[in-house]
Each structure stands twice: as structure tokens, then as C-alpha cells.
Design a protein around this motif. Structure first.
Motif, mmCIF file in Angstrom:
data_model
loop_
_atom_site.group_PDB
_atom_site.id
_atom_site.type_symbol
_atom_site.label_atom_id
_atom_site.label_comp_id
_atom_site.label_asym_id
_atom_site.label_seq_id
_atom_site.Cartn_x
_atom_site.Cartn_y
_atom_site.Cartn_z
ATOM 1 N N THR A 172 0.793 -1.161 -0.049
ATOM 2 C CA THR A 172 0.126 -0.037 0.058
ATOM 3 C C THR A 172 0.981 1.374 -0.031
ATOM 4 N N ASP A 173 1.905 1.279 0.813
ATOM 5 C CA ASP A 173 2.694 2.461 0.936
ATOM 6 C C ASP A 173 3.426 2.700 -0.642
ATOM 7 N N LYS A 184 2.567 1.725 -3.663
ATOM 8 C CA LYS A 184 1.370 1.971 -4.406
ATOM 9 C C LYS A 184 1.177 3.755 -4.381
ATOM 10 N N GLU A 185 0.983 3.981 -3.145
ATOM 11 C CA GLU A 185 0.703 5.503 -2.777
ATOM 12 C C GLU A 185 1.956 6.323 -2.916
ATOM 13 N N ILE A 205 4.483 6.379 -1.016
ATOM 14 C CA ILE A 205 4.973 7.036 0.339
ATOM 15 C C ILE A 205 6.244 6.395 0.604
ATOM 16 N N THR A 219 0.014 -4.274 -6.084
ATOM 17 C CA THR A 219 -0.919 -3.942 -4.919
ATOM 18 C C THR A 219 -1.065 -4.755 -3.820
#
Length: 254
Positions: free
Chosen positions: A69-70, A72-73, A75, A153
Motif C-alpha cells: 500500500t505504501d 502504491k501510494e 509513500i 497492489t
């Protein structure tokens, strides 16, 4: 980084559901649905060591999902642009997920007492079991870190990781004695670190290492020294996966 991940959980407490509800469901499911057929109260005593081990192993999914998640975003890319060690990004995630697993263990202890399981050893022995579970779970979380950094993902990270973790968890003596498995699977289960961690946990909690006195588990070095074997394997896993995770993290910049 560890503090950042823990604060995220405090702000979004729903993230704790997987660490609390899932272990509770496994305890109740195996105790009451399968327990009657596999040995009743005796099986519950045997079961808990396997449930503890399975839960810390499956916690690697939180590491995989969190890093995916980090990534993909964006971060992780922003962290890479800061003057900070790359290992801190992954280490912060694995440490925070290991600390969260303590909550899972506490929930399982409470659920175990509710279904009739008991700690029949000293406080120090029980604490040693918890520490071993945390260390083994920490080592496996680095597998989750590698998968999370590679996957595109969170969904693909979880699916890919479970493809690996499910078979190695169930081809062990976590839930059934390895002596009941056919030849090749029995040999794999005997040297599976999940088997040794579950056995070490059972011994430390003072629980039986087989669901029935009539069942005799195969004897090898791993079964005779389950704690030492689990620690050695955990160290080897870290020695292999930590450099891999760092290399994957570097390659992601490209």
C-alpha cells in the motif's frame, strides 16, 4: 518508522480486526468444529501451540499489505528521498507488525482459557514461548516485506504470500500430528520450522505435543531440540531475506 506504523493503527483501529478477530475465529473453529472429531479437550490442549504459530506466521500478510500500500501510494518513494536508512523503512514495518502480534497472542490466550486450554508451566517458560513466537513471526514478516515490495497492489501481495504460507503451515504438526501424513509430506513436516515452533510452544506452556497419548511423533533432531531449531531457522531466514528486501527496495527506485 515503527512509531508511525503504530500511530496509524491507533488512528484506524479497524486495522486491528485482522489481528484480533481472525485468531479468535481460528481458536473457536478448530476447538469446537474439529475438536470433537480429533480428540476433544485433549486436542484443544494440543491445538493452541499450532494456533499461536499459525497466527504469527500469517501476520506476515500485514507486512506485505502495508508495504504494498505504501509503495502504491508513493509513500516509500518519498521516504527514499529523505536522508534516512533504507532498512528503517522495512524494519519499522516488520517491528510494528511484530508488536501487533503481541495483541493477537493475548487474544488467543484469553480465547484458549475460554475453551478449556491452560498454561501448565511457569511464568518464565510461558514468557519464553511468547518471545520465541515473536522472533519467529518477525523473521517470517521479512518474507511479507519482500512480497509487499515486489507486488503491485495490496491484494496481489496478500494472494501471493498466502500461496506460500498456507501449504507450509498446514503441512506441519500445527494442527495434526505429522505421523499421520504420507511419506514425503511427513518428512517435510518433521523439518518444517512451523512444526518445531509449535512443538516448542506446547512444551513451554506445558501442553501435550500430540493430541493423544497413543500417538507417537517421529523423533529427529528438530523434534528433540525444537526451540534451538526454530531459532536457527529464524536467523537463517533473516540472513537471507533482509538483504533481499533491501535489494528489492533499491530496485524499486528505478
Amino acid at each position: 518508522m515503527t512509531q508511525r506504523n503504530l500511530l496509524t493503527i491507533l488512528r484506524v483501529p479497524q486495522l486491528l480486526l485482522g489481528a484480533t478477530v481472525q485468531p479468535l475465529m481460528f481458536v473457536l473453529l478448530f476447538s469446537y468444529v474439529f475438536g470433537g472429531a480429533l480428540g476433544g479437550p485433549t486436542y484443544r490442549e494440543f491445538l493452541m501451540g499450532g494456533i499461536f504459530t499459525q497466527t504469527v506466521v500469517f501476520s506476515a500478510a500485514f507486512t506485505a499489505i502495508g508495504l504494498a500500500t505504501d509503495s502504491k501510494e508513493g509513500i516509500v518513494d518519498r521516504f527514499h528521498s529523505l536522508p534516512m536508512s533504507r532498512v528503517s523503512i522495512v524494519l519499522g514495518r516488520t517491528l510494528s507488525d511484530t508488536l501487533v502480534s503481541v495483541v493477537s497472542i493475548a487474544v488467543m490466550i484469553a480465547a484458549g482459557y475460554a475453551v478449556g486450554w491452560r498454561i501448565r508451566s511457569s511464568v518464565l517458560d510461558a514468557l519464553g514461548a511468547v518471545l520465541l513466537l515473536m522472533f519467529f513471526g518477525f523473521a517470517i514478516s521479512w518474507l511479507g516485506a519482500v512480497v509487499g515490495l515486489v507486488a503491485g497492489t495490496a491484494e496481489s501481495a496478500q494472494s501471493a504470500l498466502m500461496i506460500v504460507l498456507f501449504p507450509i503451515t498446514f503441512i506441519s504438526s500445527a494442527f495434526i500430528p505429522s505421523s499421520t501424513l504420507p511419506g514425503p509430506l511427513r518428512a517435510f513436516a518433521q523439518w518444517n520450522p512451523i512444526t518445531s515452533t509449535a512443538r516448542s510452544t506446547r512444551e513451554a506452556f506445558g501442553n501435550p505435543v500430540a493430541p493423544s497419548p497413543a500417538i507417537r511423533e517421529p523423533v529427529n533432531w528438530a523434534s528433540m531440540h525444537p526451540t534451538a531449531y526454530s531459532i536457527v531457522v529464524s536467523i537463517l531466514v533473516l540472513a537471507v531475506l533482509v538483504p533481499v528486501a533491501l535489494r528489492v527496495s533499491r530496485s524499486s527506485d528505478g
